[in-house]
Design a protein around this motif. Structure first.
Motif, PDB file in Angstrom:
ATOM      1  N   MET B 315       0.803  -1.284   0.273  1.00 52.69           N
ATOM      2  CA  MET B 315      -0.227  -0.140  -0.203  1.00 52.69           C
ATOM      3  C   MET B 315       1.037   1.373  -0.006  1.00 52.69           C
ATOM      4  O   MET B 315       0.274   1.888  -0.548  1.00 52.69           O
ATOM      5  CB  MET B 315      -0.457  -0.092   1.189  1.00 52.69           C
ATOM      6  N   GLY B 320      -0.959   7.913  -4.079  1.00 51.98           N
ATOM      7  CA  GLY B 320      -1.917   8.587  -2.607  1.00 51.98           C
ATOM      8  C   GLY B 320      -1.981   8.060  -1.672  1.00 51.98           C
ATOM      9  O   GLY B 320      -2.463   8.360  -0.600  1.00 51.98           O
ATOM     10  N   CYS B 321      -1.354   6.554  -1.425  1.00 52.85           N
ATOM     11  CA  CYS B 321      -0.704   6.951  -0.191  1.00 52.85           C
ATOM     12  C   CYS B 321       0.150   5.876   0.396  1.00 52.85           C
ATOM     13  O   CYS B 321       0.510   5.711   1.996  1.00 52.85           O
ATOM     14  CB  CYS B 321      -1.386   4.457  -0.330  1.00 52.85           C
ATOM     15  N   CYS B 324       0.523   7.771   3.754  1.00 54.74           N
ATOM     16  CA  CYS B 324      -1.070   8.161   4.919  1.00 54.74           C
ATOM     17  C   CYS B 324      -0.578   6.751   5.284  1.00 54.74           C
ATOM     18  O   CYS B 324      -0.117   6.166   5.823  1.00 54.74           O
ATOM     19  CB  CYS B 324      -2.096   6.664   4.074  1.00 54.74           C
ATOM     20  N   TRP B 326      -2.120   5.510   7.357  1.00 55.01           N
ATOM     21  CA  TRP B 326      -2.802   3.619   7.489  1.00 55.01           C
ATOM     22  C   TRP B 326      -2.602   2.738   6.262  1.00 55.01           C
ATOM     23  O   TRP B 326      -2.627   1.492   5.910  1.00 55.01           O
ATOM     24  CB  TRP B 326      -4.529   4.050   7.662  1.00 55.01           C
ATOM     25  N   ASN B 327      -1.214   3.285   6.021  1.00 49.28           N
ATOM     26  CA  ASN B 327      -0.965   2.053   4.902  1.00 49.28           C
ATOM     27  C   ASN B 327      -0.429   0.835   5.301  1.00 49.28           C
ATOM     28  O   ASN B 327      -0.313   0.184   4.353  1.00 49.28           O
ATOM     29  CB  ASN B 327       0.072   3.486   3.937  1.00 49.28           C
ATOM     30  N   CYS B 330      -4.024  -1.107   5.895  1.00 52.38           N
ATOM     31  CA  CYS B 330      -5.284  -1.033   5.076  1.00 52.38           C
ATOM     32  C   CYS B 330      -4.839  -2.740   3.334  1.00 52.38           C
ATOM     33  O   CYS B 330      -3.426  -2.765   3.426  1.00 52.38           O
ATOM     34  CB  CYS B 330      -5.441   0.257   3.807  1.00 52.38           C
ATOM     35  N   PRO B 348      -6.638   1.401  -5.354  1.00 56.06           N
ATOM     36  CA  PRO B 348      -7.377   1.187  -3.346  1.00 56.06           C
ATOM     37  C   PRO B 348      -8.475   2.093  -4.285  1.00 56.06           C
ATOM     38  O   PRO B 348      -9.172   2.624  -5.366  1.00 56.06           O
ATOM     39  CB  PRO B 348      -7.214   1.669  -2.484  1.00 56.06           C
ATOM     40  N   CYS B 353     -11.733   4.206   0.789  1.00 53.07           N
ATOM     41  CA  CYS B 353     -10.863   4.894   1.945  1.00 53.07           C
ATOM     42  C   CYS B 353     -10.649   5.212   3.103  1.00 53.07           C
ATOM     43  O   CYS B 353     -11.065   6.182   3.119  1.00 53.07           O
ATOM     44  CB  CYS B 353      -9.935   6.014   1.043  1.00 53.07           C
ATOM     45  N   TYR B 354      -9.879   4.504   4.520  1.00 53.36           N
ATOM     46  CA  TYR B 354     -10.339   5.221   5.440  1.00 53.36           C
ATOM     47  C   TYR B 354     -10.310   6.367   6.238  1.00 53.36           C
ATOM     48  O   TYR B 354     -10.317   7.850   6.535  1.00 53.36           O
ATOM     49  CB  TYR B 354      -9.064   4.149   6.409  1.00 53.36           C
ATOM     50  N   ARG B 355      -8.492   6.919   5.453  1.00 52.04           N
ATOM     51  CA  ARG B 355      -8.021   8.042   5.245  1.00 52.04           C
ATOM     52  C   ARG B 355      -9.118   9.274   4.965  1.00 52.04           C
ATOM     53  O   ARG B 355      -9.472  10.017   5.652  1.00 52.04           O
ATOM     54  CB  ARG B 355      -6.911   8.675   4.929  1.00 52.04           C
TER      55      ARG B 355
HETATM   56  S1  SF4 Z   1      -6.459   4.700   4.144  1.00 50.86           S
HETATM   57 FE1  SF4 Z   1      -7.048   5.384   1.120  1.00 50.86          FE
HETATM   58  S2  SF4 Z   1      -5.152   6.786   1.675  1.00 50.86           S
HETATM   59 FE2  SF4 Z   1      -4.859   5.299   3.149  1.00 50.86          FE
HETATM   60  S3  SF4 Z   1      -3.632   3.673   2.430  1.00 50.86           S
HETATM   61 FE3  SF4 Z   1      -5.918   2.989   2.777  1.00 50.86          FE
HETATM   62  S4  SF4 Z   1      -6.453   3.034   0.239  1.00 50.86           S
HETATM   63 FE4  SF4 Z   1      -4.445   4.519   0.856  1.00 50.86          FE
END
Ligand code: SF4
Ligand code: SF4
Lengths: 100, 368
Positions: B315, B320-321, B324, B326-327, B330, B348, B353-355
Motif C-alpha cells: 500500500m 496516493g497512499c 498515509c 494507515w498504509n 489498509c 485502492p 479509503c479510510y483516510r
Molecule cells: S486509507 Fe486510503 S490513502 Fe490510506 S492506504 Fe488505504 S486507500 Fe491508501
C-alpha cells in the motif's frame, strides 16, 4: 462414527460424490447430497480409487501393500476405519457382493 | 497460497432479463443488450463444470425465475453433481414455483434462495426496487412457510438508510427469518448514473455503520455482511486496533492490495457466456464458455494473473497512499470499484479509503 466393516466388506463409491485432486493440497471429496467434504491424504485417495465395488477391503489393502514400500502394520486398521466412516457418511455404499 | 486446479464455486447469470428495474442494479444498460444463451449450451457447459469438479453454483441474473427452462437448468446442475443457490427478487415465487423444487433432488441440493428486501414498507422498498415490495414479501413468506433454506439481503442505500431498524424488525422479528445479510448500493451498472440517488455519502455511511452496530447488538449473530457498512465498520475497527497495538490481523493481508480473495476461489459467467473474474468486474472479459478452455483461463489468463499478483503491491507504493498513516493496515478493498471508478484495479477502492472517510466525516455529529 463409522459403520462396522471387515476385510470382507465390499464398498463402492457413491457416484454423486465429486473427487477433486488438487495439485498442492491433496484430494477432496464432496458429497453434494449431504453438503459434506472430506480431505484425503495419499492413503485415503488410493483406497477411494479402489472402491469400485469389485473387490473387498482386504483386497484393497493388499493392493496398497503391493504398491508401496514399507507399509506399516496398522494400515489395514486405518483403511477399515476410513472406509467405515466414509460409508456412514454416504460417500461409499455397501454392496452385497463384488460386482463384476 | 496454492491455486486450486479449478474453482469450487461460481456465479452464473443465466439470464440478463428481469421483471424489475432496480435503481442500483449491476445488470443494466449494455448488459441487457447481450443475448441469453439457450438451454442446450448451458447444459453442455454444466457437464464441463461437473467434469472439472465444480461444487457450488450460484444461479443469478437478471431474475432467474423469468427463464421458463430454469428447472431444466437446475436439473442439469444436479445431474453434474453440483449444489446450487438462487438469487432472486422474490416477486415470481408462488406455490406453483415452490412445488417444482420438490421434484427429484432439487430441494436436497438447494443451498438457499436469496431474496432482496430494501425496506419495511412499499414506500421505502419500492424507491430502489419499484413496484415489488408486496410480491417480494409474499415470496419470502412462502419460503418461510415451506421451510426453504433462504437468505435475505438488504442493500443499504439513500432511500432506506433511516428505515434500517424497521426493516430489521420486519424481517427478523415479524417474519422471523433466521438472518439477514447487508451490503450497500455501489456505482456499478445502473448504479453509476443513479449514484447520486442511491449510493451513500460518507456521512450517510457513518450513520449506516452506527445503525448496523446497534442492530448487531440487538440481534446477535443474525446480521451478516461481507461488504457494505457493517463489514467496513469491522474492518476499520481492526485497522484501528492494529495501529494501536502494532499487531496486524492475520485474517486478511494488511499493508498490501490483498482484497479480495474471490479471484482465488471463483469465476463468474454472464448470461451470454462471457467469463469474468467476478461480477464486480463485468467488463474484464476473460473469454466465452462457447469458445475458450475454462482450465486455461483459470490457470493462465493474464488478467487473472494480474489480479492475483495485486496482493504483492505494498500500500505504501500505491499512488496516493505513500504518506498515509494507515498504509500498513489498509488492504485497498475491492478492486471492482477501483477499476470501475479509476480505470485501474491496481489502485485502492476510493469509496473504502479510510483516510478519506475520516476526513469526510470529521466533525460530523452523527445523528444516528
Ligand atoms: S486509507 Fe486510503 S490513502 Fe490510506 S492506504 Fe488505504 S486507500 Fe491508501
Ligand atoms: S437488482 Fe436484481 S431484481 Fe433488480 S433489476 Fe437487477 S436483476 Fe432485477
Amino acid at each position: 462414527m463409522g459403520i462396522d466393516v471387515t476385510p470382507a466388506t465390499v464398498l463402492r463409491r457413491n457416484p454423486d460424490v465429486v473427487l477433486r485432486e488438487e495439485d498442492t493440497d491433496g484430494a477432496l471429496l464432496f458429497n453434494p447430497d449431504t453438503n459434506q467434504i472430506r480431505v484425503l491424504n495419499a492413503t485415503g485417495l488410493f483406497v477411494w480409487k479402489f472402491m469400485d465395488g469389485t473387490r473387498d477391503l482386504g483386497a484393497v489393502v493388499a493392493s496398497f501393500r503391493e504398491s508401496f514400500e514399507e507399509v506399516p502394520q496398522e494400515v489395514e486398521a486405518h483403511a477399515l476405519a476410513f472406509a467405515g466412516e466414509m460409508a456412514a457418511a454416504g460417500f461409499l455404499h455397501p454392496t452385497d457382493s463384488p460386482q463384476a | 497460497m496454492g491455486l486450486q486446479k479449478f474453482p469450487q464455486e461460481c456465479n452464473i447469470a443465466i439470464t440478463g432479463r428481469c421483471n424489475l428495474r432496480c435503481h442500483y442494479c449491476f445488470y443494466a444498460n449494455e448488459m441487457t443488450a447481450l443475448a441469453d444463451l439457450p438451454t442446450a449450451v448451458w447444459l453442455s457447459f454444466f457437464e464441463e463444470l461437473g467434469r472439472l469438479g465444480m461444487m457450488r453454483v450460484c444461479v443469478a441474473g437478471g431474475e432467474p425465475f423469468v427463464r421458463p427452462d430454469l428447472f431444466e437448468l437446475i436439473d442439469g446442475l444436479i445431474a453434474n453433481r453440483m449444489r446450487y443457490s438462487v438469487l432472486s427478487n422474490g416477486t415470481l415465487i408462488d406455490e406453483n414455483m415452490l412445488a417444482k423444487f420438490e421434484v427429484g433432488k432439487r430441494r436436497l441440493r438447494l443451498d438457499y434462495i436469496q431474496i432482496s428486501i430494501d425496506g419495511s414498507c412499499a414506500e421505502i422498498h419500492d424507491k430502489s426496487r419499484p413496484g415489488s415490495f408486496e410480491k417480494a414479501i409474499r415470496g419470502l413468506r412462502l419460503l418461510m412457510e415451506h421451510r426453504f433454506p433462504m437468505a435475505v439481503r438488504i442493500t443499504i442505500n439513500r432511500h432506506n438508510l433511516h428505515d434500517l431498524e424497521n426493516t430489521a424488525k420486519l424481517l427478523l422479528e415479524d417474519i422471523g427469518v433466521p438472518s439477514v445479510g447487508t451490503n450497500d448500493a455501489m456505482p456499478i451498472g445502473s448504479g453509476c448514473p443513479n449514484e447520486p440517488e442511491v449510493a451513500l455519502t460518507p456521512r450517510e455511511y457513518l450513520v449506516a455503520m452506527k445503525t448496523m452496530e446497534r442492530l448487531r447488538t440487538r440481534y446477535p449473530g443474525r446480521l451478516t455482511a461481507t461488504a457494505g457498512p457493517q463489514a467496513r465498520l469491522k474492518m476499520q475497527a481492526e485497522m484501528e486496533e492494529a495501529k494501536r497495538t502494532g499487531v496486524k490481523t492475520t485474517r486478511w493481508g494488511m499493508g498490501y492490495l490483498t482484497a479480495c480473495g474471490c479471484i482465488f476461489n471463483k469465476l463468474d459467467f454472464l448470461h451470454d457466456g462471457t467469463i469474468v473474474p467476478c461480477n464486480m468486474l463485468p467488463d474484464l472479459k476473460l473469454g466465452n464458455i462457447t469458445t475458450d478452455s475454462l482450465e486455461e483461463i483459470w490457470r493462465d489468463h493474464p488478467t487473472l494473473r494480474a489480479l492475483r499478483e495485486r496482493r504483492f503491491i505494498a500500500m505504501r507504493d500505491v499512488p496516493g497512499c505513500g504518506d498515509c498513516e494507515w498504509n500498513e493496515y489498509c488492504n485497498g478493498s475491492c478492486p471492482g470499484l477501483a477499476h470501475q471508478m479509476l480505470g485501474d484495479f491496481n489502485l485502492p477502492n476510493p469509496r473504502d479509503c479510510y483516510r478519506r472517510f475520516l476526513e469526510d466525516t470529521k466533525e460530523t455529529e452523527c445523528p444516528a
